[in-house]
Write an enzyme that holds these catalytic residues in place. Structure first.
Site, short mmCIF file in Angstrom:
data_model
loop_
_atom_site.label_atom_id
_atom_site.label_comp_id
_atom_site.label_asym_id
_atom_site.label_seq_id
_atom_site.Cartn_x
_atom_site.Cartn_y
_atom_site.Cartn_z
N HIS A 129 -58.92 92.59 -51.86
CA HIS A 129 -57.93 91.96 -50.98
C HIS A 129 -56.63 91.81 -51.79
O HIS A 129 -56.68 91.66 -53.01
CB HIS A 129 -58.47 90.57 -50.60
CG HIS A 129 -57.70 89.84 -49.58
ND1 HIS A 129 -56.55 89.13 -49.86
CD2 HIS A 129 -57.93 89.66 -48.25
CE1 HIS A 129 -56.11 88.55 -48.75
NE2 HIS A 129 -56.92 88.86 -47.76
N ASP A 206 -64.13 86.90 -56.58
CA ASP A 206 -63.55 86.45 -55.31
C ASP A 206 -64.71 86.38 -54.31
O ASP A 206 -65.18 87.41 -53.81
CB ASP A 206 -62.49 87.47 -54.89
CG ASP A 206 -62.03 87.27 -53.45
OD1 ASP A 206 -62.57 86.38 -52.76
OD2 ASP A 206 -61.13 88.01 -53.01
N GLN A 209 -65.53 86.05 -49.02
CA GLN A 209 -66.33 86.61 -47.92
C GLN A 209 -67.83 86.47 -48.16
O GLN A 209 -68.63 86.79 -47.30
CB GLN A 209 -66.00 88.10 -47.73
CG GLN A 209 -64.59 88.38 -47.26
CD GLN A 209 -64.34 87.91 -45.83
OE1 GLN A 209 -65.27 87.74 -45.03
NE2 GLN A 209 -63.09 87.70 -45.49
N LYS A 232 -63.40 79.86 -44.19
CA LYS A 232 -64.29 80.98 -43.82
C LYS A 232 -65.74 80.52 -43.77
O LYS A 232 -66.65 81.30 -43.54
CB LYS A 232 -64.15 82.12 -44.84
CG LYS A 232 -62.74 82.73 -44.84
CD LYS A 232 -62.69 83.99 -45.63
CE LYS A 232 -61.29 84.41 -45.98
NZ LYS A 232 -60.56 85.07 -44.90
N CYS A 370 -55.14 93.21 -45.21
CA CYS A 370 -54.69 92.82 -46.58
C CYS A 370 -55.39 93.64 -47.64
O CYS A 370 -55.68 93.13 -48.75
CB CYS A 370 -54.86 91.33 -46.84
SG CYS A 370 -53.92 90.30 -45.75
N1 PMP Z 1 -60.26 87.48 -50.73
C1 PMP Z 1 -60.92 87.96 -49.67
C2 PMP Z 1 -62.02 88.95 -49.89
C3 PMP Z 1 -60.58 87.52 -48.39
O1 PMP Z 1 -61.22 88.00 -47.33
C4 PMP Z 1 -59.53 86.58 -48.23
C5 PMP Z 1 -59.11 86.10 -46.86
N2 PMP Z 1 -58.96 87.10 -45.91
C6 PMP Z 1 -58.89 86.11 -49.36
C7 PMP Z 1 -59.28 86.58 -50.59
C8 PMP Z 1 -57.81 85.11 -49.28
O2 PMP Z 1 -58.31 83.90 -48.83
P1 PMP Z 1 -57.35 82.73 -48.37
O3 PMP Z 1 -56.41 83.33 -47.36
O4 PMP Z 1 -58.27 81.72 -47.77
O5 PMP Z 1 -56.64 82.23 -49.58
#
Ligand code: PMP
Length: 412
Positions: A129, A206, A209, A232, A370
């Site tokens: 991401h 990270d 997910q 999430k 993203c």
């Molecule tokens: N890493 C991953 C794999 C994600 O899916 C996301 C959110 N789409 C993020 C980081 C960022 O998370 P947040 O927007 O809650 O900071």
């Protein structure tokens, strides 16, 4: 009826926790399949938020009055709860942030400024991401470190052999996601971490997910840092966690300066608070942190094993039905996946598909999610992504597939 399941999930009881699902959108019953972006919030969490704002609202740590004591207690109870939830060695290793993005930025800035130097190598994967790419690019710019990318195969799986070849004594950090948000790939993080440790590299996972679907045990993983987001996990927005190993958190500098994170301040200098407070400058999202505890309770009451088994059943069910839709191409077909289906349909632009599904009350995500470098690798601009949660049902998948059939028939 297609909604029968073989797993120990009481779907009626679960859906009762999500009144938001009980509404019509564009004249049709809402089908919410955008859970990888954010999940809906459990009622117990919303109730806790309301209780905080109606009864307990006060700033934490500084007050001696009753409301301040109540809010401080609630806030610190969530820290204890996260400590149990991810099995950290101590509750002090849990830092509250705004979300995964801020957690990764904290590490990239604080750890990066202390430990990265010119020529050091940071390994990230092709699956990341943007929030696990851009903070490292900024850190690399500041320090002269170099970013190297762990390649993946066409199915969207990390190539472990290529990773092993990239690892060397210059590798200072390996930062990968546990689960890909775009494709749902579950990465072999334990193995990735083990290999990184063998080279003396620090690891940042990270887990944004992963946390709603997979039991996380930071001691078993043996990672140095791990990030997740409450929103999430059926919890409120604006709350994230950074787990960090005590010895690392103690030696890296604060991320932001301000109240709460200090011991003594004078114009001659400042001494910093102990961990975790050293990294929690200013007033946090107190009510949301307190309510987050109820989201973890919700997940644990069902149990990660049951959640994973049920969501896997949904994934298989959807995959078997979607196969028969003309022009359907799944994007990301890893052997190990969470309940995320990214796809394209011949002759229909993802954006149009997203809009046409919305007209039928179905919420999906379209675009690059993203993960532009991943889309570049796949040579596509984006996908349509349907992502399921523990409250999703086979009946909803039936409606989703029927709706897709109808849309496809109009375009082909
Ligand atoms: N890493 C991953 C794999 C994600 O899916 C996301 C959110 N789409 C993020 C980081 C960022 O998370 P947040 O927007 O809650 O900071």
């Amino acid at each position: 009826m297609s909604n029968s399941t073989t797993t120990a999930i009481d779907i009626k009881k679960i859906r009762a926790q999500f009144p938001v699902l009980n509404q019509e959108v564009n004249g049709k019953p809402l089908i919410y399949f955008d859970n990888a972006a954010t999940s809906q919030t459990a009622k117990s969490v919303v109730d806790a938020l309301i209780k905080f704002y109606e009864k307990d609202h006060a700033n934490i740590h500084r007050g001696i009055h009753t409301l301040a004591e109540r809010s401080t207690k609630g806030f610190e109870e969530t820290r204890e709860r996260v400590h149990q939830f991810i099995n950290s060695e101590e509750a002090d290793e849990i830092i509250f942030t705004k979300g995964t993005t801020e957690s990764i930025n904290l590490v990239a800035q604080s750890w990066g400024s202390k430990f990265l130097k010119k020529g050091d190598e940071i390994l990230i994967s092709q699956l990341e991401h943007h929030s696990n790419i851009v903070p490292w690019q900024l850190a690399a710019e500041r320090t002269g470190a170099i970013i190297k990318v762990i390649p993946i195969n066409e199915k969207g799986e990390i190539l472990l052999d290529a990773y092993k070849k990239l690892l060397n004594r210059k590798t200072k950090l390996v930062a990968v996601n546990y689960v890909s948000n775009s494709l749902g790939t579950i990465n072999p993080v334990k193995e990735i971490i083990e290999l990184a440790i063998a080279q003396g590299a620090i690891t940042m996972i990270d887990a944004a997910q992963a946390a709603p679907h997979i039991k996380i045990d930071v001691q078993d993983l043996n990672c140095d840092f791990l990030a997740l987001s409450s929103h999430k996990m059926y919890g409120p927005t604006g709350v994230g966690v950074l787990y960090g190993r005590r010895d690392l958190l103690e030696v890296i500098p604060p991320y932001q300066g301000g109240g709460e994170m200090i011991k003594d301040v004078s114009f001659n200098g400042t001494t910093f608070n102990d961990i975790p407070y050293k990294f929690e400058a200013g007033t946090p999202n107190i009510g949301e942190v307190i309510a987050f505890k109820f989201a973890m309770d919700f997940i644990d009451e069902i149990g990660h094993e049951n959640i994973q088994a049920y969501e896997h059943e949904l994934l298989e069910y959807a995959n078997s039905k979607l196969k028969s839709i003309p022009g359907f191409t799944p994007i990301g077909t890893a052997d190990k996946k969470t309940s995320v289906i990214s796809f394209l349909i011949r002759n229909v632009h993802p954006y149009d598909l997203g809009q046409l599904l919305d007209a039928k009350g179905i919420a999906v995500r379209t675009g690059h999610h993203c993960t532009q470098p991943l889309m570049d690798f796949l040579e596509i601009d984006g996908t349509v992504r349907a992502s399921f949660a523990v409250y999703s049902t086979k009946e909803e998948i039936d409606v989703f597939c029927e709706s897709l059939q109808k849309i496809v028939a109009r375009f082909n």
